[in-house]
Design an enzyme around this catalytic site. Structure first.
Site, PDB file in Angstrom:
ATOM      1  N   LYS A 116       1.816   2.076  -5.086  1.00  0.00           N
ATOM      2  CA  LYS A 116       2.372   1.506  -6.327  1.00  0.00           C
ATOM      3  C   LYS A 116       1.450   1.762  -7.519  1.00  0.00           C
ATOM      4  O   LYS A 116       1.914   2.043  -8.621  1.00  0.00           O
ATOM      5  CB  LYS A 116       2.586  -0.016  -6.168  1.00  0.00           C
ATOM      6  CG  LYS A 116       3.607  -0.377  -5.095  1.00  0.00           C
ATOM      7  CD  LYS A 116       3.692  -1.866  -4.865  1.00  0.00           C
ATOM      8  CE  LYS A 116       2.444  -2.477  -4.287  1.00  0.00           C
ATOM      9  NZ  LYS A 116       2.101  -2.017  -2.919  1.00  0.00           N
ATOM     10  N   ASP A 155       2.203  14.813   1.393  1.00  0.00           N
ATOM     11  CA  ASP A 155       1.191  15.780   1.858  1.00  0.00           C
ATOM     12  C   ASP A 155       0.553  15.371   3.184  1.00  0.00           C
ATOM     13  O   ASP A 155       0.107  16.226   3.945  1.00  0.00           O
ATOM     14  CB  ASP A 155       0.098  15.934   0.786  1.00  0.00           C
ATOM     15  CG  ASP A 155      -0.503  14.583   0.384  1.00  0.00           C
ATOM     16  OD1 ASP A 155       0.225  13.781  -0.217  1.00  0.00           O
ATOM     17  OD2 ASP A 155      -1.684  14.331   0.704  1.00  0.00           O
ATOM     18  N   GLN A 163       2.092  -6.002  -3.173  1.00  0.00           N
ATOM     19  CA  GLN A 163       2.545  -6.081  -1.779  1.00  0.00           C
ATOM     20  C   GLN A 163       3.839  -5.269  -1.610  1.00  0.00           C
ATOM     21  O   GLN A 163       4.064  -4.331  -2.356  1.00  0.00           O
ATOM     22  CB  GLN A 163       2.739  -7.546  -1.322  1.00  0.00           C
ATOM     23  CG  GLN A 163       1.410  -8.305  -1.157  1.00  0.00           C
ATOM     24  CD  GLN A 163       0.844  -8.832  -2.464  1.00  0.00           C
ATOM     25  OE1 GLN A 163       1.521  -9.503  -3.227  1.00  0.00           O
ATOM     26  NE2 GLN A 163      -0.416  -8.554  -2.755  1.00  0.00           N
ATOM     27  N   ARG A 165      -9.912  -2.722   5.904  1.00  0.00           N
ATOM     28  CA  ARG A 165      -9.439  -2.719   7.291  1.00  0.00           C
ATOM     29  C   ARG A 165      -8.604  -1.466   7.564  1.00  0.00           C
ATOM     30  O   ARG A 165      -7.873  -1.005   6.682  1.00  0.00           O
ATOM     31  CB  ARG A 165      -8.544  -3.946   7.545  1.00  0.00           C
ATOM     32  CG  ARG A 165      -9.294  -5.260   7.562  1.00  0.00           C
ATOM     33  CD  ARG A 165      -8.344  -6.432   7.770  1.00  0.00           C
ATOM     34  NE  ARG A 165      -7.460  -6.639   6.626  1.00  0.00           N
ATOM     35  CZ  ARG A 165      -6.492  -7.533   6.590  1.00  0.00           C
ATOM     36  NH1 ARG A 165      -6.248  -8.298   7.636  1.00  0.00           N
ATOM     37  NH2 ARG A 165      -5.738  -7.677   5.509  1.00  0.00           N
ATOM     38  N   ASP A 218       0.811  -1.227   0.000  1.00  0.00           N
ATOM     39  CA  ASP A 218       0.000   0.000   0.000  1.00  0.00           C
ATOM     40  C   ASP A 218       0.842   1.274   0.000  1.00  0.00           C
ATOM     41  O   ASP A 218       0.445   2.305   0.547  1.00  0.00           O
ATOM     42  CB  ASP A 218      -0.972   0.020   1.204  1.00  0.00           C
ATOM     43  CG  ASP A 218      -1.898  -1.169   1.189  1.00  0.00           C
ATOM     44  OD1 ASP A 218      -2.237  -1.653   0.100  1.00  0.00           O
ATOM     45  OD2 ASP A 218      -2.301  -1.606   2.285  1.00  0.00           O
ATOM     46  N   GLY A 227      -4.480  -4.285  -3.840  1.00  0.00           N
ATOM     47  CA  GLY A 227      -5.471  -3.259  -4.178  1.00  0.00           C
ATOM     48  C   GLY A 227      -4.696  -2.027  -4.582  1.00  0.00           C
ATOM     49  O   GLY A 227      -4.048  -1.404  -3.737  1.00  0.00           O
ATOM     50  N   HIS A 228      -4.674  -1.731  -5.866  1.00  0.00           N
ATOM     51  CA  HIS A 228      -3.866  -0.622  -6.386  1.00  0.00           C
ATOM     52  C   HIS A 228      -4.792   0.491  -6.862  1.00  0.00           C
ATOM     53  O   HIS A 228      -5.585   0.291  -7.778  1.00  0.00           O
ATOM     54  CB  HIS A 228      -2.948  -1.124  -7.514  1.00  0.00           C
ATOM     55  CG  HIS A 228      -1.938  -2.127  -7.051  1.00  0.00           C
ATOM     56  ND1 HIS A 228      -1.048  -2.743  -7.900  1.00  0.00           N
ATOM     57  CD2 HIS A 228      -1.657  -2.607  -5.806  1.00  0.00           C
ATOM     58  CE1 HIS A 228      -0.275  -3.562  -7.186  1.00  0.00           C
ATOM     59  NE2 HIS A 228      -0.634  -3.498  -5.932  1.00  0.00           N
ATOM     60  N   THR A 235      -9.642  -4.814   1.614  1.00  0.00           N
ATOM     61  CA  THR A 235     -10.483  -5.330   2.698  1.00  0.00           C
ATOM     62  C   THR A 235     -11.150  -4.233   3.522  1.00  0.00           C
ATOM     63  O   THR A 235     -12.005  -4.536   4.359  1.00  0.00           O
ATOM     64  CB  THR A 235      -9.626  -6.184   3.667  1.00  0.00           C
ATOM     65  OG1 THR A 235      -8.581  -5.343   4.171  1.00  0.00           O
ATOM     66  CG2 THR A 235      -9.022  -7.385   2.971  1.00  0.00           C
TER      67      THR A 235
HETATM   68  P1  GDP Z   1      -0.749   0.312  -3.550  1.00  0.00           P
HETATM   69  O1  GDP Z   1      -1.342  -0.959  -3.052  1.00  0.00           O
HETATM   70  O2  GDP Z   1       0.713   0.399  -3.294  1.00  0.00           O
HETATM   71  O3  GDP Z   1      -1.085   0.597  -4.985  1.00  0.00           O
HETATM   72  O4  GDP Z   1      -1.427   1.470  -2.684  1.00  0.00           O
HETATM   73  P2  GDP Z   1      -2.981   1.609  -2.312  1.00  0.00           P
HETATM   74  O5  GDP Z   1      -3.719   2.048  -3.511  1.00  0.00           O
HETATM   75  O6  GDP Z   1      -3.461   0.388  -1.616  1.00  0.00           O
HETATM   76  O7  GDP Z   1      -2.930   2.708  -1.201  1.00  0.00           O
HETATM   77  C1  GDP Z   1      -2.402   3.979  -1.445  1.00  0.00           C
HETATM   78  C2  GDP Z   1      -3.504   5.019  -1.137  1.00  0.00           C
HETATM   79  O8  GDP Z   1      -2.932   6.290  -1.069  1.00  0.00           O
HETATM   80  C3  GDP Z   1      -4.563   5.096  -2.217  1.00  0.00           C
HETATM   81  O9  GDP Z   1      -5.790   5.446  -1.640  1.00  0.00           O
HETATM   82  C4  GDP Z   1      -4.055   6.228  -3.108  1.00  0.00           C
HETATM   83  O10 GDP Z   1      -5.104   6.876  -3.814  1.00  0.00           O
HETATM   84  C5  GDP Z   1      -3.459   7.151  -2.075  1.00  0.00           C
HETATM   85  N1  GDP Z   1      -2.314   7.968  -2.525  1.00  0.00           N
HETATM   86  C6  GDP Z   1      -1.313   7.617  -3.369  1.00  0.00           C
HETATM   87  N2  GDP Z   1      -0.402   8.608  -3.428  1.00  0.00           N
HETATM   88  C7  GDP Z   1      -0.836   9.579  -2.595  1.00  0.00           C
HETATM   89  C8  GDP Z   1      -0.307  10.844  -2.185  1.00  0.00           C
HETATM   90  O11 GDP Z   1       0.769  11.259  -2.582  1.00  0.00           O
HETATM   91  N3  GDP Z   1      -1.041  11.572  -1.297  1.00  0.00           N
HETATM   92  C9  GDP Z   1      -2.222  11.128  -0.783  1.00  0.00           C
HETATM   93  N4  GDP Z   1      -2.843  11.908   0.085  1.00  0.00           N
HETATM   94  N5  GDP Z   1      -2.748   9.949  -1.155  1.00  0.00           N
HETATM   95  C10 GDP Z   1      -2.060   9.175  -2.023  1.00  0.00           C
HETATM   96  P1  IMO Z   2      -0.856  -4.175  -2.260  1.00  0.00           P
HETATM   97  O1  IMO Z   2      -0.401  -4.744  -3.566  1.00  0.00           O
HETATM   98  C1  IMO Z   2      -0.917  -4.523   2.089  1.00  0.00           C
HETATM   99  C2  IMO Z   2      -0.964  -8.557   3.775  1.00  0.00           C
HETATM  100  C3  IMO Z   2      -2.199  -9.007   4.502  1.00  0.00           C
HETATM  101  C4  IMO Z   2      -1.602  -9.954   5.513  1.00  0.00           C
HETATM  102  C5  IMO Z   2      -0.471 -10.615   4.727  1.00  0.00           C
HETATM  103  C6  IMO Z   2      -0.835 -11.960   4.121  1.00  0.00           C
HETATM  104  O2  IMO Z   2      -2.149  -3.475  -2.317  1.00  0.00           O
HETATM  105  O3  IMO Z   2       0.237  -3.383  -1.617  1.00  0.00           O
HETATM  106  P2  IMO Z   2      -2.374 -12.687   2.068  1.00  0.00           P
HETATM  107  O4  IMO Z   2      -3.828 -12.424   1.801  1.00  0.00           O
HETATM  108  O5  IMO Z   2      -1.462 -12.171   1.012  1.00  0.00           O
HETATM  109  O6  IMO Z   2      -2.090 -14.114   2.415  1.00  0.00           O
HETATM  110  O7  IMO Z   2      -2.075 -11.859   3.424  1.00  0.00           O
HETATM  111  O8  IMO Z   2      -0.147  -9.720   3.687  1.00  0.00           O
HETATM  112  N1  IMO Z   2      -1.180  -8.070   2.386  1.00  0.00           N
HETATM  113  C7  IMO Z   2      -1.120  -6.790   2.034  1.00  0.00           C
HETATM  114  N2  IMO Z   2      -0.947  -5.681   2.768  1.00  0.00           N
HETATM  115  N3  IMO Z   2      -1.015  -4.424   0.749  1.00  0.00           N
HETATM  116  C8  IMO Z   2      -1.167  -5.524  -0.006  1.00  0.00           C
HETATM  117  O9  IMO Z   2      -1.135  -5.493  -1.361  1.00  0.00           O
HETATM  118  C9  IMO Z   2      -1.272  -6.781   0.632  1.00  0.00           C
HETATM  119  N4  IMO Z   2      -1.452  -8.044   0.194  1.00  0.00           N
HETATM  120  C10 IMO Z   2      -1.383  -8.829   1.272  1.00  0.00           C
HETATM  121  O10 IMO Z   2      -2.859  -7.936   5.116  1.00  0.00           O
HETATM  122  O11 IMO Z   2      -1.025  -9.237   6.562  1.00  0.00           O
HETATM  123 MG    MG Z   3      -2.889  -1.629  -1.857  1.00  0.00          MG
END
Ligand code: GDP
Ligand code: IMO
Ligand code: MG
Length: 424
Positions: A17, A333, A224, A303, A14, A41-42, A301
C-alpha cells in the site's frame, strides 16, 4: 473530473500500500490516513532511499502534499515523534502540511504493556499482534475512556482521565515495576508532546470538505488489509479497526460521495504475519523461496511473513466488502522464476465446494483450497513500465485475476522502487 480515491489492502496487510499511495499521491493534493496505528509499516523506495512509515501518511514523501491523520487512527505519541525526527533527518519538511484530528485516540505506554500481557495470557491462542498497543487503545476508545489528542491541551482534564486509568486498569498497573505502568511519567511525556502536536491539530473533516469543494483531489490511505478487519476479517485473528472502505468514512468524517474510486492493493501471491487461518499457505520449499525472493519480513516487527499462493476466494470477499473498482497488483516480479503458479479458485469445506468465504469465518481454518494451475512466465519482469512489454503469460495471469474479480487493473508493480511500475 476529480478522482478521490481510497486505497485499501485486499489480503492480510503488507500488500504494498505504501508504494501505491506514494505513486497515487503524485496525482492528489491531500493524503489522509483513516485507521490503524503504528502496527502499520508502509515502505517506499525513492531515489535510493528507503522510508518506512507507521503513522504518518505515505504521501509525506511527495513534496508539498497535505497529509492528515484522521480520528479513526490510534496515535502513539512516542512513535509519532520518532517518525517526525526521521523525516527531519531525511530532509523532509512536514511543518505546515501535516495535520491531526483532535478526536484521534492516543496509544499510551500502558496500552503496550496490556497488549503484551494479554498476548501472553492467550497462550497457544495468541493473535501474534505487533505489540504496539493497538487492541487495548481501541478497547478504551469504544469503552469511552480513551485519551484523545484534544485532552493534551487541557492539563487538568488529562490528569483526571489518566487518574481514572489507575482505577480501571488496576489489574495491570497496580504494583507493576514496568515503567510503562507509571502514569506520572506518561503525564509528563504527554505535556511535552502537546507542544509538538499543537500546531498540527485541525478539524480534519472540515479540512477535507473544504479541499473537496475547492476541487482538490483526496487520497485516503488504509492500513492493514481486508482479512484483518475487526468485523469482516478472520476474527479473532484480526486487528481492532475497520480496515475496509467504510473505515475511511468514519475515520475521517466524510460522506460516501467524497470517494470516486476504491483501489484495492493485491499482492501477486499471499502473505500473512501473525497467527490465524491462511488457506493457501505454503509450508514447504516453495513458500521459503517466495519469502526469500519477496523479502517477506515484517516492516514493523521484522517477523518472517507466512507465504502462499493467491487466494481468489478471499479476494472476492475483499472486492465485495470494499466495493473495489480497480486493483493495484504488486510484487509480480517475485513470481518471475516459477514454472507454474497456482491460484485458489474455490474451497472445500464439510464435503461442499464453495466459491465464497465460509459463513462462519472461523471455519476458514478447516477449508481445503482448490487450485487452478497457471503457467509461469519464467522471465525477468523487474522494472518493466509498460503492460505491453510484459511476457504474454504474465499478462494472462493478471488478466485472469482481474476478470475473475470483475475489476480493472490500475497499477502493476514490478519492483520496490517508485519507477518500477506500470500505470495502466
Ligand atoms: P504495506 O504495508 O502494504 O505498505 O506493505 P509493506 O511495505 O509492509 O510491504 C511491502 C514490501 O514489498 C516492501 O518491502 C516494499 O518495498 C516491497 N514492494 C512493494 N512493491 C513491490 C514490487 O512490486 N516488487 C518487489 N519486489 N517489492 C515490492
Ligand atoms: P500494514 O498496514 C500485516 C497483524 C498482526 C496480527 C494482527 C493483530 O503494514 O499492512 P495488532 O497489532 O494490529 O493488534 O495485530 O494484525 N497486523 C498486520 N499484518 N500488516 C499490517 O499493517 C498489520 N497490522 C497488524 O501481525 O496478526
Ligand atoms: Mg506493512
Amino acid at each position: 473530473m476529480s478522482n478521490n480515491r481510497v486505497v485499501v489492502g485486499c489480503q492480510w496487510g503488507d500488500e504494498g500500500k505504501g508504494k501505491i499511495v506514494d505513486l497515487l499521491a503524485a496525482q492528489s493534493d491531500v493524503i489522509a490516513r483513516f485507521q490503524g496505528g503504528a502496527n502499520a509499516g508502509h515502505t517506499i523506495h525513492v531515489d535510493g532511499r528507503k522510508y518506512v512509515l507507521h503513522l504518518i501518511p505515505s504521501g509525506i514523501i511527495q513534496p508539498g502534499k497535505t497529509c492528515v491523520i484522521g480520528n479513526g487512527v490510534v496515535l502513539d505519541p512516542i512513535d509519532f515523534r520518532t517518525e517526525l525526527d526521521f523525516l527531519t533527518e531525511e530532509g523532509i519538511e512536514y511543518k505546515g502540511r501535516l495535520f491531526v484530528s483532535p478526536a484521534t485516540n492516543l496509544v499510551l505506554p500502558y496500552h503496550k504493556l496490556i497488549d503484551a500481557v494479554e498476548e501472553e495470557s492467550r497462550g497457544t491462542g495468541s493473535i501474534g499482534t505487533t505489540k504496539r498497543g493497538i487492541g487495548p487503545a481501541y478497547v478504551d476508545k469504544v469503552a469511552r475512556h480513551g485519551i484523545r489528542v484534544a485532552d493534551l491541551f487541557e492539563p487538568e482534564r488529562l490528569r483526571r482521565r489518566l487518574d481514572y486509568q489507575r482505577t480501571i486498569k488496576s489489574r495491570y498497573l497496580e504494583g507493576s515495576t514496568d515503567e510503562r505502568a507509571d502514569l506520572d511519567r506518561t503525564y509528563n511525556m504527554l505535556l511535552e508532546m502537546a507542544e509538538i502536536l499543537r500546531p498540527m491539530v485541525v478539524d480534519v473533516s472540515l479540512l477535507l470538505h473544504k479541499s473537496y469543494r475547492e476541487g482538490k483531489v483526496m487520497l485516503y490511505e488504509g492500513a492493514q488489509g481486508c482479512m484483518l478487519d475487526v468485523d469482516l476479517g478472520t476474527y479473532p485473528f484480526a486487528t481492532s479497526s475497520n480496515t475496509t472502505t467504510g473505515g475511511a468514512l468514519t475515520g475521517l468524517g466524510i460522506g460516501p460521495k467524497m470517494i470516486d474510486e476504491v483501489v484495492g492493493v493485491v499482492k501477486a501471491y499471499t502473505t500473512r504475519v501473525g497467527s490465524g487461518p491462511f488457506p493457501t499457505e505454503l509450508i514447504d520449499d516453495c513458500g521459503e523461496e517466495i519469502r526469500r525472493l519477496g523479502d517477506e519480513y515484517g516492516a514493523t516487527t521484522g517477523r518472517p511473513r507466512r507465504c502462499g499462493w493467491l487466494d481468489l476466494v478471499a479476494l472476492r470477499h475483499a472486492v465485495r466488502i470494499n466495493g473495489v473498482d480497480s486493483i493495484a497488483i504488486t510484487k509480480l516480479d517475485v513470481l518471475d522464476n516459477q514454472a507454474e503458479l497456482k491460484v485458489c479458485t474455490h474451497y472445500e469445506l464439510e464435503g461442499q465446494t464453495i466459491d465464497q468465504v465460509p459463513l462462519d469465518m472461523a471455519k476458514l481454518q478447516y477449508v481445503k483450497p482448490v487450485y487452478k494451475a497457471i503457467p509461469g512466465w519464467q522471465a525477468d519482469t523487474t522494472g518493466i513500465t509498460s503492460f505491453d512489454d510484459l511476457p504474454e503469460k504474465a499478462k494472462a495471469y493478471l488478466n485472469y485475476i482481474a476478470d475473475d474479480l470483475g475489476v480493472v487493473i490500475r497499477v502493476v508493480s514490478t519492483g520496490a522502487k517508485r519507477e518500477e511500475t506500470i500505470m495502466v
